[in-house]
Design an enzyme around this catalytic site. Structure first.
Site, mmCIF file in Angstrom:
data_model
loop_
_atom_site.group_PDB
_atom_site.id
_atom_site.type_symbol
_atom_site.label_atom_id
_atom_site.label_comp_id
_atom_site.label_asym_id
_atom_site.label_seq_id
_atom_site.Cartn_x
_atom_site.Cartn_y
_atom_site.Cartn_z
ATOM 1 N N ARG A 168 -63.821 -21.937 12.835
ATOM 2 C CA ARG A 168 -63.676 -20.970 13.700
ATOM 3 C C ARG A 168 -63.367 -19.637 12.801
ATOM 4 N NH1 ARG A 168 -58.294 -20.314 17.263
ATOM 5 N NH2 ARG A 168 -58.734 -18.319 17.920
ATOM 6 N N SER A 205 -61.763 -21.364 27.375
ATOM 7 C CA SER A 205 -60.478 -22.056 27.511
ATOM 8 C C SER A 205 -59.329 -21.813 28.663
ATOM 9 C CB SER A 205 -59.341 -21.551 26.140
ATOM 10 O OG SER A 205 -58.732 -20.509 26.390
ATOM 11 N N THR A 206 -59.061 -22.564 28.935
ATOM 12 C CA THR A 206 -57.521 -22.967 30.293
ATOM 13 C C THR A 206 -57.170 -21.486 29.997
ATOM 14 O OG1 THR A 206 -55.890 -24.286 29.282
ATOM 15 C CG2 THR A 206 -57.544 -25.211 30.599
ATOM 16 N N ARG A 252 -57.223 -13.372 30.713
ATOM 17 C CA ARG A 252 -58.087 -12.774 31.317
ATOM 18 C C ARG A 252 -58.138 -11.652 32.168
ATOM 19 N NH1 ARG A 252 -61.841 -12.941 26.035
ATOM 20 N NH2 ARG A 252 -60.006 -14.405 24.676
ATOM 21 N N ASP A 302 -64.704 -17.023 18.377
ATOM 22 C CA ASP A 302 -64.356 -15.767 18.539
ATOM 23 C C ASP A 302 -64.189 -14.241 17.645
ATOM 24 O OD1 ASP A 302 -61.632 -15.337 19.461
ATOM 25 O OD2 ASP A 302 -59.790 -15.976 18.159
ATOM 26 N N GLY A 303 -64.050 -13.204 18.273
ATOM 27 C CA GLY A 303 -64.260 -12.290 17.712
ATOM 28 C C GLY A 303 -64.841 -11.613 18.646
ATOM 29 N N ASN A 304 -65.418 -11.767 20.120
ATOM 30 C CA ASN A 304 -66.614 -11.171 20.518
ATOM 31 C C ASN A 304 -65.612 -10.176 21.163
ATOM 32 O OD1 ASN A 304 -67.935 -13.430 20.508
ATOM 33 N ND2 ASN A 304 -67.808 -13.764 22.649
ATOM 34 N N GLY A 305 -64.758 -9.495 21.700
ATOM 35 C CA GLY A 305 -64.193 -8.402 21.614
ATOM 36 C C GLY A 305 -63.796 -7.428 20.926
ATOM 37 N N ARG A 313 -65.970 -5.357 26.354
ATOM 38 C CA ARG A 313 -65.348 -6.615 25.647
ATOM 39 C C ARG A 313 -66.810 -7.000 26.317
ATOM 40 N NH1 ARG A 313 -60.605 -8.517 23.568
ATOM 41 N NH2 ARG A 313 -61.172 -10.430 24.418
ATOM 42 N N ASN A 334 -57.806 -18.713 29.136
ATOM 43 C CA ASN A 334 -58.469 -17.433 29.262
ATOM 44 C C ASN A 334 -58.622 -16.757 31.157
ATOM 45 O OD1 ASN A 334 -61.235 -18.214 26.473
ATOM 46 N ND2 ASN A 334 -59.110 -16.929 26.570
HETATM 47 C C1 IPE Z 1 -60.571 -19.420 21.818
HETATM 48 O O1 IPE Z 1 -60.313 -18.003 21.480
HETATM 49 C C2 IPE Z 1 -61.039 -19.556 22.558
HETATM 50 C C3 IPE Z 1 -62.181 -19.753 22.802
HETATM 51 C C4 IPE Z 1 -62.594 -19.166 21.775
HETATM 52 C C5 IPE Z 1 -63.190 -20.130 23.644
HETATM 53 P P1 IPE Z 1 -59.209 -17.100 22.087
HETATM 54 O O2 IPE Z 1 -59.503 -15.848 21.634
HETATM 55 O O3 IPE Z 1 -59.255 -17.487 23.763
HETATM 56 O O4 IPE Z 1 -57.882 -17.238 21.088
HETATM 57 P P2 IPE Z 1 -56.576 -17.075 21.256
HETATM 58 O O5 IPE Z 1 -55.747 -16.200 22.340
HETATM 59 O O6 IPE Z 1 -56.597 -15.525 19.707
HETATM 60 O O7 IPE Z 1 -55.204 -17.559 20.500
HETATM 61 C C1 IPE Z 2 -64.643 -15.137 21.837
HETATM 62 O O1 IPE Z 2 -63.914 -13.982 21.652
HETATM 63 C C2 IPE Z 2 -64.441 -15.860 23.757
HETATM 64 C C3 IPE Z 2 -63.913 -15.836 24.140
HETATM 65 C C4 IPE Z 2 -62.644 -16.566 24.796
HETATM 66 C C5 IPE Z 2 -64.064 -15.827 25.195
HETATM 67 P P1 IPE Z 2 -62.787 -13.090 22.022
HETATM 68 O O2 IPE Z 2 -63.064 -12.762 23.747
HETATM 69 O O3 IPE Z 2 -61.368 -14.287 22.293
HETATM 70 O O4 IPE Z 2 -62.845 -11.592 21.032
HETATM 71 P P2 IPE Z 2 -61.315 -11.599 20.267
HETATM 72 O O5 IPE Z 2 -60.827 -12.585 20.065
HETATM 73 O O6 IPE Z 2 -60.676 -10.102 21.457
HETATM 74 O O7 IPE Z 2 -62.279 -10.183 19.350
HETATM 75 MG MG MG Z 3 -60.038 -14.493 20.376
#
Ligand code: IPE
Ligand code: IPE
Ligand code: MG
Length: 253
Positions: free
Chosen positions: A193, A70-71, A76, A25-28, A38, A73
């Site tokens: 995580r 995830s299901t 988005r 998590d945290g790419n965005g 993003r 996602n």
């Molecule tokens: C969890 O991350 C899903 C993946 C890493 C693929 P999310 O970014 O979707 O989770 P939430 O929305 O913060 O709970």
């Molecule tokens: C995780 O990074 C990748 C996926 C869930 C696909 P995010 O895209 O959720 O990054 P944040 O949480 O918005 O920083």
């Molecule tokens: Mg995320």
């Protein structure tokens, strides 16, 4: 005095977790911090996937599960979903030779049928190409949701009861496990995580019953092999009691 720092300790190859799962998590947020789109964060995140898979294989981890999509996602923005699918396709094509070379077997958990057809096709080629590899399993959780997985298992079991293949008395924890996407796999020993969120976000709710959990603040694109090793060392210091009494404190035989 026992030090809390693991920096000075070597990694013990004997007590590595067999199955490590990572909620990447945290790419965005990584991209946002740099005033970038993003998608740039997801691109950078793919590089981290590459380096952590290589590290896991080098370290001797038996199975690594990466929660990639995830299901939830799917909800988005369309363009972000499209970019993620494109990156997934690129990754699965560009890495398949490397997986073969390193004896890594790729497996998918989740709703493979929901992926775009061109992605499914490349996934299938990679699965077929790596199916006999036996040094590490790389499990990609794609369109994965634990509640959907459990509902799907319940449906399959109900159908078997309807057709008299099973009886309701046959329902056990093992039977349920055997109808999940993770059937035949051991539960994760360690779930990591990144990006400091204290939640499972619909990941392995059944399988995580006794997983050790480690949450770090690092955003996934910044996650490194060194940090991974420190987390593994932290895992090695833990006392996994499984509801029992610790071996070191029990003195009544
Ligand atoms: C969890 O991350 C899903 C993946 C890493 C693929 P999310 O970014 O979707 O989770 P939430 O929305 O913060 O709970
Ligand atoms: C995780 O990074 C990748 C996926 C869930 C696909 P995010 O895209 O959720 O990054 P944040 O949480 O918005 O920083
Ligand atoms: Mg995320």
């Amino acid at each position: 005095m026992k030090s809390n720092s693991t920096q000075d300790l070597p990694l013990d190859p004997e007590t590595l977790p067999f199955h490590v799962a990572i909620i990447m998590d945290g790419n965005g947020r990584w991209a946002k911090k740099r005033l970038m789109n993003r998608v740039k964060g997801h691109e950078q995140g793919t590089q981290t996937v590459r380096s952590i898979v290589t590290a896991a294989r080098e370290l001797g981890i038996g199975m690594i599960t990466l929660y990639a999509f995830s299901t939830e996602n799917w909800a988005r923005p369309k363009l972000e979903v499209k970019a993620l699918m494109m990156l997934l396709k690129k990754f699965i094509i560009s890495e398949r030779e490397e997986f073969s070379k390193n004896q890594i077997r790729v497996n998918i958990i989740g709703q493979k049928h929901r992926l775009p057809l061109d992605v499914q096709k490349e996934v299938d080629i990679t699965l077929a190409l790596t199916k006999n590899n036996d040094k590490m399993v790389l499990n990609l959780a794609l369109s994965y949701g634990s509640r959907e997985e459990i509902a799907n298992a319940v449906k399959q079991i109900a159908q078997k009861i309807e057709s008299k293949e099973l009886d309701s008395k046959d329902i056990t924890q093992d039977l349920i496990s055997d109808h999940l996407y993770t059937k035949t796999m051991p539960d994760p020993d360690l779930i990591i995580r990144t990006s400091g969120e204290y939640r499972l976000s619909n990941f392995m709710l059944w399988q995580a019953a006794y997983s050790e959990i480690y949450i770090c603040d690092t955003l996934w694109p910044d996650f490194s092999k060194d940090e991974f090793i420190e987390i593994l060392k932290n895992y090695q210091k833990r006392d996994r009691r499984f509801g029992k009494v610790s071996c070191s404190t029990s003195n009544d035989g």
